[in-house]
Design an enzyme around this catalytic site. Structure first.
Site, mmCIF file in Angstrom:
data_model
loop_
_atom_site.group_PDB
_atom_site.id
_atom_site.type_symbol
_atom_site.label_atom_id
_atom_site.label_comp_id
_atom_site.label_asym_id
_atom_site.label_seq_id
_atom_site.Cartn_x
_atom_site.Cartn_y
_atom_site.Cartn_z
ATOM 1 N N TYR A 52 0.825 -1.216 0.000
ATOM 2 C CA TYR A 52 0.000 0.000 0.000
ATOM 3 C C TYR A 52 0.857 1.264 0.000
ATOM 4 C CZ TYR A 52 -3.717 -3.194 1.637
ATOM 5 O OH TYR A 52 -4.598 -4.248 1.791
ATOM 6 N N HIS A 110 1.022 -11.598 1.569
ATOM 7 C CA HIS A 110 -0.066 -10.883 0.883
ATOM 8 C C HIS A 110 -0.773 -11.721 -0.183
ATOM 9 C CE1 HIS A 110 -1.355 -6.490 -0.122
ATOM 10 N NE2 HIS A 110 -2.374 -7.305 -0.138
#
Length: 285
Positions: A52, A110
């Site tokens: 992010y 992730h």
């Protein structure tokens, strides 16, 4: 907004708040403010990721929030591209440094594949190597809980072959219109708590007539209905927003969806993610 005070207990006894703040698409320079606003409203679960690009801002928000660090549950994720033990070890330390925190409450792999090969090649060895790095950081007290994200059953089985710690969490795309029932059952059987990201289908569900009619019946907004749905499935719900008004309304889910309506939402299929299908998780792979 009692949901903000409710928690699940992970398999190793650590408590995780049922409703969290997702921070995908919140710029690094806006993240601290968003985190502080969420904490002020009552959120205690903050979710970020290396990918992010806002760990620094999220960490600043946590450190400068109006409550002590130990009252907050902070998650981040090892970048999907890291499928190597040494790289994973270095990256975990890098996250701690960027966040500016002494420990992380939850760290996930992730994705089982790098994003540019999502649901593609075989990264079994690399995932086991990354998992070993997470296990060691967990044993060392750097991370309180460890888990995975976007892992299918076969990906979990691969990790479990050599794991000394069963993943505490699997963070998945779960929303009305995308309810992976078999995977949810498999995770439940292994005491792996599922976290639902994009519970509002990245906005794609807002125009669904059936869902809108159901929300009206309960006197709630479509996002509130969708968040409540994921909570009633027994998952942690992680709606993302930088808007304090949305944070507040997302937490106003003190109502119950009937069994029949839960079934109807479970049976929904075919959500058009529009422009967001460029992201691997929404591409239908």
């Amino acid at each position: 907004m009692t949901i903000l005070n409710e928690t699940y207990t992970l398999s190793h006894g650590v408590e995780i708040p049922k409703l969290g703040l997702g921070t995908w698409f919140i710029d690094d320079d806006k993240a601290a403010e968003a985190v502080r606003a969420a904490v002020e409203i009552g959120y205690r679960n903050i979710d970020t990721a290396q990918a992010y690009g806002n760990e620094r801002g999220v960490g600043e928000g946590v450190r400068t929030a109006a409550v002590p660090r130990d009252e907050l549950f902070v998650s981040t994720k090892l970048a999907a591209e890291i499928k190597d033990y040494d790289e994973a070890v270095a990256s975990i330390d890098e996250s701690l440094k960027k966040l500016g925190l002494d420990y992380i409450d939850l760290m996930l792999i992730h994705s089982p594949q790098p994003w540019d090969d999502f649901r593609g090649g075989d990264y079994a060895d690399g995932n086991r190597a990354a998992w070993r790095a997470l296990e060691e950081a967990y044993q060392a007290g750097k991370i309180r809980s460890i888990g995975v994200s976007n892992f299918q059953q076969r990906d979990l089985e691969n990790i479990l072959q050599s794991a000394s710690v069963v993943p505490h969490v699997n963070q998945l795309l779960v929303h009305a219109g995308n309810t992976p029932a078999e995977l949810l059952d498999y995770c439940a059987g292994k005491e792996i708590l599922v976290e639902a990201y994009s519970p509002i289908a990245h906005g794609a569900i807002l125009d669904n007539a059936e869902v809108r009619a159901m929300a009206e019946k309960y006197g709630v907004s479509v996002p509130q209905l969708c968040i409540c749905y994921t909570l009633q499935l027994g998952t942690v719900s992680l709606p993302k927003t930088a808007n304090p008004e949305h944070m507040r309304s997302n937490a106003e889910v003190d109502f119950e969806i009937s069994g029949d309506d839960m079934e109807a939402l479970r049976g929904l299929r075919d959500v058009d993610y529009g422009e967001h299908t460029v992201f691997p998780v929404y591409s239908g792979k």
